[in-house]
Design a protein around this motif. Structure first.
Motif, PDB file in Angstrom:
ATOM      1  N   SER A 219     -18.062 -64.410 -12.871  1.00  0.00           N
ATOM      2  CA  SER A 219     -16.933 -64.858 -13.716  1.00  0.00           C
ATOM      3  C   SER A 219     -15.626 -64.240 -13.255  1.00  0.00           C
ATOM      4  N   GLN A 220     -15.353 -64.358 -11.987  1.00  0.00           N
ATOM      5  CA  GLN A 220     -14.145 -63.698 -11.487  1.00  0.00           C
ATOM      6  C   GLN A 220     -12.933 -64.626 -11.547  1.00  0.00           C
ATOM      7  N   ASN A 221     -12.002 -64.318 -12.425  1.00  0.00           N
ATOM      8  CA  ASN A 221     -10.718 -65.006 -12.503  1.00  0.00           C
ATOM      9  C   ASN A 221      -9.678 -63.901 -12.510  1.00  0.00           C
ATOM     10  N   PHE A 222      -8.861 -63.878 -11.474  1.00  0.00           N
ATOM     11  CA  PHE A 222      -7.973 -62.732 -11.291  1.00  0.00           C
ATOM     12  C   PHE A 222      -6.588 -62.971 -11.892  1.00  0.00           C
ATOM     13  N   LEU A 223      -5.990 -61.882 -12.322  1.00  0.00           N
ATOM     14  CA  LEU A 223      -4.604 -61.918 -12.808  1.00  0.00           C
ATOM     15  C   LEU A 223      -3.740 -61.252 -11.743  1.00  0.00           C
TER      16      LEU A 223
ATOM     17  N   GLU B 280     -16.771 -51.099 -11.915  1.00  0.00           N
ATOM     18  CA  GLU B 280     -16.778 -52.400 -11.223  1.00  0.00           C
ATOM     19  C   GLU B 280     -18.152 -52.651 -10.610  1.00  0.00           C
ATOM     20  N   LYS B 281     -18.648 -53.881 -10.843  1.00  0.00           N
ATOM     21  CA  LYS B 281     -20.005 -54.216 -10.395  1.00  0.00           C
ATOM     22  C   LYS B 281     -20.033 -54.713  -8.945  1.00  0.00           C
TER      23      LYS B 281
ATOM     24  N   GLY C 291     -14.271 -53.861 -15.135  1.00  0.00           N
ATOM     25  CA  GLY C 291     -14.126 -54.905 -14.125  1.00  0.00           C
ATOM     26  C   GLY C 291     -12.731 -54.984 -13.535  1.00  0.00           C
ATOM     27  N   PRO C 292     -12.277 -53.954 -12.824  1.00  0.00           N
ATOM     28  CA  PRO C 292     -10.904 -53.949 -12.301  1.00  0.00           C
ATOM     29  C   PRO C 292     -10.659 -54.979 -11.192  1.00  0.00           C
ATOM     30  N   GLY C 293     -11.736 -55.406 -10.507  1.00  0.00           N
ATOM     31  CA  GLY C 293     -11.575 -56.414  -9.450  1.00  0.00           C
ATOM     32  C   GLY C 293     -10.518 -55.996  -8.441  1.00  0.00           C
TER      33      GLY C 293
ATOM     34  N   PRO D 210     -15.249 -60.121 -17.645  1.00  0.00           N
ATOM     35  CA  PRO D 210     -15.935 -61.318 -17.165  1.00  0.00           C
ATOM     36  C   PRO D 210     -16.413 -62.108 -18.387  1.00  0.00           C
TER      37      PRO D 210
ATOM     38  N   ASN E 185      -9.925 -57.055 -18.473  1.00  0.00           N
ATOM     39  CA  ASN E 185      -9.954 -58.512 -18.377  1.00  0.00           C
ATOM     40  C   ASN E 185     -11.410 -58.812 -18.074  1.00  0.00           C
TER      41      ASN E 185
ATOM     42  N   ASP F 257     -22.636 -51.321 -13.609  1.00  0.00           N
ATOM     43  CA  ASP F 257     -22.627 -52.422 -14.572  1.00  0.00           C
ATOM     44  C   ASP F 257     -22.183 -51.863 -15.925  1.00  0.00           C
ATOM     45  N   ILE F 258     -21.140 -52.436 -16.489  1.00  0.00           N
ATOM     46  CA  ILE F 258     -20.601 -51.903 -17.748  1.00  0.00           C
ATOM     47  C   ILE F 258     -21.620 -52.023 -18.893  1.00  0.00           C
TER      48      ILE F 258
HETATM   49  N1  SAM Z   1      -9.485 -57.126 -13.818  1.00  0.00           N
HETATM   50  C1  SAM Z   1      -9.324 -58.088 -12.727  1.00  0.00           C
HETATM   51  C2  SAM Z   1      -8.132 -58.964 -12.986  1.00  0.00           C
HETATM   52  O1  SAM Z   1      -7.667 -58.980 -14.128  1.00  0.00           O
HETATM   53  O2  SAM Z   1      -7.687 -59.623 -12.064  1.00  0.00           O
HETATM   54  C3  SAM Z   1     -10.594 -58.908 -12.527  1.00  0.00           C
HETATM   55  C4  SAM Z   1     -11.050 -59.688 -13.711  1.00  0.00           C
HETATM   56  S1  SAM Z   1     -12.444 -60.694 -13.433  1.00  0.00           S
HETATM   57  C5  SAM Z   1     -12.304 -61.792 -14.829  1.00  0.00           C
HETATM   58  C6  SAM Z   1     -13.823 -59.756 -13.960  1.00  0.00           C
HETATM   59  C7  SAM Z   1     -14.182 -58.553 -13.120  1.00  0.00           C
HETATM   60  O3  SAM Z   1     -15.307 -57.906 -13.695  1.00  0.00           O
HETATM   61  C8  SAM Z   1     -14.596 -58.846 -11.687  1.00  0.00           C
HETATM   62  O4  SAM Z   1     -13.995 -57.914 -10.841  1.00  0.00           O
HETATM   63  C9  SAM Z   1     -16.127 -58.689 -11.683  1.00  0.00           C
HETATM   64  O5  SAM Z   1     -16.646 -58.306 -10.425  1.00  0.00           O
HETATM   65  C10 SAM Z   1     -16.290 -57.598 -12.695  1.00  0.00           C
HETATM   66  N2  SAM Z   1     -17.604 -57.598 -13.363  1.00  0.00           N
HETATM   67  C11 SAM Z   1     -18.404 -58.653 -13.647  1.00  0.00           C
HETATM   68  N3  SAM Z   1     -19.489 -58.270 -14.336  1.00  0.00           N
HETATM   69  C12 SAM Z   1     -19.386 -56.925 -14.475  1.00  0.00           C
HETATM   70  C13 SAM Z   1     -20.206 -55.941 -15.079  1.00  0.00           C
HETATM   71  N4  SAM Z   1     -21.335 -56.274 -15.705  1.00  0.00           N
HETATM   72  N5  SAM Z   1     -19.806 -54.655 -15.028  1.00  0.00           N
HETATM   73  C14 SAM Z   1     -18.649 -54.305 -14.409  1.00  0.00           C
HETATM   74  N6  SAM Z   1     -17.827 -55.200 -13.822  1.00  0.00           N
HETATM   75  C15 SAM Z   1     -18.185 -56.483 -13.840  1.00  0.00           C
END
Ligand code: SAM
Length: 345
Positions: free
Chosen positions: A34-38, A85-86, A63-65, A143, A141, A111-112
């Motif tokens: 579910s990666q949608n970046f800001l 971050e996963k 999930g800092p991405g 997932p 932000n 994994d959070i």
């Molecule tokens: N924070 C970034 C932004 O705002 O651009 C990225 C947001 S993106 C919607 C979600 C992020 O959460 C991704 O980097 C993804 O790899 C990470 N993620 C997904 N599942 C996760 C989990 N279970 N635990 C930790 N991070 C996770």
């Protein structure tokens, strides 16, 4: 771990933009995560402002991405930022940010949903539950695919004062699909009033801060996104175990459009259903013809208290699950023996 309030200059030095980092490390968004970046730092700054004053704060970012929100948290003056971050692909970019803010960033590849946040911060930042919240914030932000299970887990943690809430009334600033954000904050009588509204609002002050249009994200999700702020209440509005409240609320809302007693009925086995439903409604003094969406938190409190009273008198009730009974009946109709049906559970 960085101490609080000793930072001469909290602003980050010039860095490649988040977009440049994405290109540099070839960070294609993974749909599965579910990666949608800001990428717009004005928007990430606006999300971070909802958390309140972060100067000298401890923060966990979920999930800092590629790190857009991360930069805003650091620019707001967080002294100790824990990133969970996963996806390993983001770790090098996050390390770059960490080098730009020496001693202020810790990176956890994990994994959070399973991360032990109770061990992630020093015990001396704790505040008593009745005091002001600790200087610890969770920001993310999220997932979409983990947002709902995660907030339910954290609500359970709030009720039990475990996980991030061993430090006190830790505040959360999180994004959700707009529809989920509306459910979390829906008031009595509104169309969006749901299980999530009751579960969140009996434990927290919940505020739907603002909506981010889907087009602000890369790639653009199908839906808009809501930013929601949670502050755990000193005194939960319902004083029963989380699992009991969850069970009552889940049963109430299984027939959203019907009178609420229809859901209450399903708390009880068929043999005593009518009698115990009547007793519970009378004890709670709730109008049985209200729809689940019309119930206030005090109504649900009265219902949960009445159900807890019945469960104390008849302890077997607590483990009764209507859906499980239905499933077993269905399996038996299909011709399985009771033992086969049981083995299948
Ligand atoms: N924070 C970034 C932004 O705002 O651009 C990225 C947001 S993106 C919607 C979600 C992020 O959460 C991704 O980097 C993804 O790899 C990470 N993620 C997904 N599942 C996760 C989990 N279970 N635990 C930790 N991070 C996770």
């Amino acid at each position: 771990m960085a101490g609080s309030g000793k930072l001469a200059n909290v602003r980050l030095p010039p860095l490649p933009t988040v977009g440049e980092l994405i290109k540099l490390y070839n960070l294609r968004a993974e749909k599965q995560l579910s990666q949608n970046f800001l990428l717009d730092l004005r928007l990430t700054d606006k999300i971070v402002r909802q958390a309140g004053r972060l100067k000298g704060a401890h923060v966990c970012e979920v999930g800092p991405g590629p790190g857009g929100l991360t930069r805003s948290i650091l620019n707001a003056g967080a002294a100790d930022l824990l990133l969970v971050e996963k996806d390993t692909r983001f770790i090098p970019g996050l390390k770059l940010l960490s080098e730009a803010a020496p001693g202020r960033v810790r990176i956890v590849h994990g994994d959070i949903l399973t991360y032990r946040m109770d061990r992630g911060f020093p015990a001396n930042i704790s505040k008593k539950w009745e005091e002001v919240p600790p200087n610890l914030h969770i920001i993310g932000n999220l997932p979409f695919n983990v947002a709902t299970p995660l907030i339910i887990k954290w609500l359970n943690n709030i009720a039990d004062r475990t996980g991030p809430f061993v430090f006190g009334r830790t505040q959360l600033t999180l994004t959700f699909q707009k529809e989920v954000a509306e459910r979390l904050t829906a008031s009595t009588g509104s169309k969006q009033r749901s299980r999530l509204s009751i579960m969140a609002q009996y434990l927290c002050t919940v505020h739907n801060c603002f909506t981010i249009p889907g087009r602000a994200f890369v790639p653009k999700p199908e839906v808009d996104v809501g930013v929601v702020h949670f502050t755990p209440l000193v005194q939960p509005q319902i004083q029963q175990p989380f699992q009991l409240v969850e069970k009552v609320v889940r049963n109430l809302f299984q027939f959203r459009r019907k009178h609420c007693y229809k859901g209450v009925e399903k708390l009880f086995p068929e043999a005593c259903r009518d009698e115990l439903t009547q007793e519970m409604m009378q004890k709670a003094d709730v109008d049985p013809t209200l729809r689940p969406t019309e119930l206030t938190i005090p109504h649900v409190r009265a219902l949960a208290d009445a159900y807890a009273h019945l469960c104390t008198r008849e302890p077997g009730l607590l483990s009764y699950e209507f859906r499980e009974e239905l499933r077993l009946k269905h399996l038996l109709r299909k011709g399985d023996t009771p033992v086969d049906a049981f083995m299948d559970t």
